[in-house]
Every structure is written in structure tokens, then in C-alpha cells.
Design a protein around this motif. Sequence first.
Motif, PDB file in Angstrom:
ATOM      1  N   SER A  86      45.232  40.933  33.500  1.00  0.00           N
ATOM      2  CA  SER A  86      44.140  40.679  34.492  1.00  0.00           C
ATOM      3  C   SER A  86      42.682  40.639  34.034  1.00  0.00           C
ATOM      4  O   SER A  86      42.002  40.979  34.073  1.00  0.00           O
ATOM      5  N   ASP A  87      42.500  41.589  32.479  1.00  0.00           N
ATOM      6  CA  ASP A  87      41.451  41.606  32.028  1.00  0.00           C
ATOM      7  C   ASP A  87      40.834  40.856  30.928  1.00  0.00           C
ATOM      8  O   ASP A  87      40.546  41.097  29.634  1.00  0.00           O
ATOM      9  N   LYS A 117      41.053  31.720  34.790  1.00  0.00           N
ATOM     10  CA  LYS A 117      40.782  32.246  33.431  1.00  0.00           C
ATOM     11  C   LYS A 117      39.629  31.416  32.451  1.00  0.00           C
ATOM     12  O   LYS A 117      39.475  31.581  32.000  1.00  0.00           O
TER      13      LYS A 117
END
Length: 210
Positions: A86-87, A117
Motif C-alpha cells: 500500500s505504501d 501505482k
Amino acid sequence: MKKKIVLAALFVLPVVVYLFFASGVNNFGRLPILTEKVSDVSQMDPNVQFKGKITILGFLGNNVGAMQGNAFNLNQKIYKRFGEFSDFQMIMVVPQGNEEQVGELKDELGKLSNVDKWHFAFGTEDEIETLFASLKSNVDLDANLATPNVFIIDKDLSLRGRDDDEDEGVKYGFDTSSVAELNNKMVDDVKIILAEYRLALKKNNADRSK
């Protein structure tokens, strides 16, 4: 007796293995900071930012098509492996006026994987050069404002890399034209920085629960 030995081995061995790897990550698994206070890309393009994310930063330049192979290598070897975190994010910097070329690249990448992303930041020549200069690396942009090298930027806007690389000594970036370099070096370094943040998060959570 044999049964007890087997049971003891089954219990002890996983603990020993865990302690070995945990010790390795804690004592040796921190990716060195090479440059602090890298300029946030949001100063150039407000649609994206480094802060709070582990970023793979690249510079595609004015001839995006010529960098397509590099982007594909990065997608296959790095993004597909770590894109689910997620990061984690990819940010490619491109001079303004190349939006159509970027759209075509995203379409091609989308045939290989989810591109949620993959982010593209657009800026002027001066803005791109200023951002690149803030890395304080030993790598140069070419005449098209491009480089095959990509860089790891941490959540606090520091450039991470290697200060004891066996080939280069100090290693600021990773050559996306080399699949071997992505496989043998960059994969390991991205693993390390992700593990570093996860260990810190677990420690913070444990401290709060006391």
C-alpha cells in the motif's frame, strides 16, 4: 526418545531461523541514506508526492518511446513484485508536452499489469533539472532530460542506495536497461526498505499496546 528429539527440532528450528533473519534485518538490513531532503515532486506537479510513500523515481525525458523498454523491465522485475504494497509507488518524471506519449506507454503497461501505482509527473525543463539536482547523485540527465537509472526515495524524502556496492562503491540509482541489475541488486534493496518500515510499524504498534 526419538519422538521427543523430533518434536524439539520441529519447535526449535523455526525459532532459530526466525531469530537469524530478524537479527539480520535489524542489524544489517537498513538501506543507507545517501541524500537527505530531496525536493518533493509535488512542488513540480501537485498531483503526486513523495511524502509518506516508498517511491521508485525515474526520468523518462522527451522521447518516452525510447524509454519504453526500460519501463517494461521495471514493470516486470520491480512493480509486479512490490506493487501490492500500500505504501509503494512508481513516479516517472516527464517534460510537459509529452502527455500523449505517456498515455500510450500506460496503455502498453496496462496490458502487462495493473498500473494504478504508476504515476507520471509533468514539469518544465527547469523544474525537472531542479528536482534531479536535489538527488545529489553521480548520475546525469541526457539532452532529453532522461536517464535509464531509477532511484529509491523513502517516506521522509531521503534518497536510499548503497554505500558499499561491490561494483560502484556508492550506488545512487539502478540501471533499468539491465535486467541483471534489477534482479540482483534492486529487488534486494526494495525488499530491505519495505522490511525496514514494516519492522518500525510493528515496533510502534507494540509500544502503543503496552
